[in-house]
Motif scaffolding. Structure first.
Motif: not given
Length: 234
Positions: A131-154
């Protein structure tokens, strides 16, 4: 026992400096740190080989995959494995359990305490790390470029939930299961990474988890932890 490179082809690409020592193939990631910290805490002799999982993609080479077909770090070869025979091993949780058994350290020998420690190790393997690894992807790495923040917030919400579970367990305790153990060695590098590499402390409101914060400070102050955290760094 001297390990035969024909049995472990990875040794051709990363030759042992001391063939009698445990060979560690790693990088200074949270999972990699589990193995190096455990080796340091146990006082075991080891050679560390840095596996570049970035552009070099060392983990995808035939030599590395001859040891770990799942192409992840860390992995080890113990020249003095069960029955005195060399043995290769991968998966960080399995490595922790193996080294605990080899040295009779950081895992109770039997009874309820042993299984409670294994239980919290599985909590890290199945929850905290993924779970923390996925958060890292969406918050700090390539995933942060995704405009939809629902994955990060999940994943932020699930990380907060897991931190709450850990905080309640640590209330009134110095370590997760009472005594310092492989449960702490498995979990703390991920929480540290959440705050440092991922810079997600504010996102998950980490300051609300006082017991976890104090525990992490105790963990990071250990000399073996400080040495182990540097293994595999560039």
């Amino acid at each position: 026992m001297i390990v035969d490179p024909d049995e472990f082809p990875i040794m051709r690409r990363w030759p042992p400096r001391r063939p009698q020592a445990i060979q560690l193939y790693t990088l200074n990631t949270p999972n990699g740190a589990k193995a190096s910290i455990m080796l340091e805490e146990c006082g075991l002799d080891y050679d560390a080989h840095r596996i570049d999982i970035g552009e070099a993609a060392d983990q995808l080479t035939p030599e590395f995959m001859s040891l770990n077909p799942n192409h992840k770090i860390p992995a080890i070869i113990d020249p003095d494995g069960p029955g005195g025979r060399p043995m290769g091993l991968w998966e960080s949780g399995a490595i922790l359990l193996y080294l605990a058994g080899k040295t009779s350290r950081f895992l109770p020998a039997d009874g309820a305490a042993r299984w409670q420690t294994v239980q919290w190790l599985m909590f890290q393997m199945g929850g905290v790390g993924p779970m923390m690894g996925q958060l890292g992807f969406f918050h700090a790495y390539k995933g942060r470029e995704i405009e939809d923040k629902r994955p990060r917030d999940r994943y932020a919400a699930e990380t907060r939930r897991l931190l709450g579970v850990l905080d309640r367990q640590l209330a009134g305790r110095e370590w997760i299961t009472g005594d310092y153990s492989i449960a702490d060695i498995a979990t703390a590098p991920w929480v540290n990474n959440l705050l440092t590499k991922y810079d997600a402390g504010a996102l998950v409101r980490f300051d609300e988890f006082g017991a976890v914060s104090a525990w992490l400070d105790r963990f990071m102050a250990r000399p073996a932890v400080q040495r182990g955290m540097q293994v595999g760094a560039a």
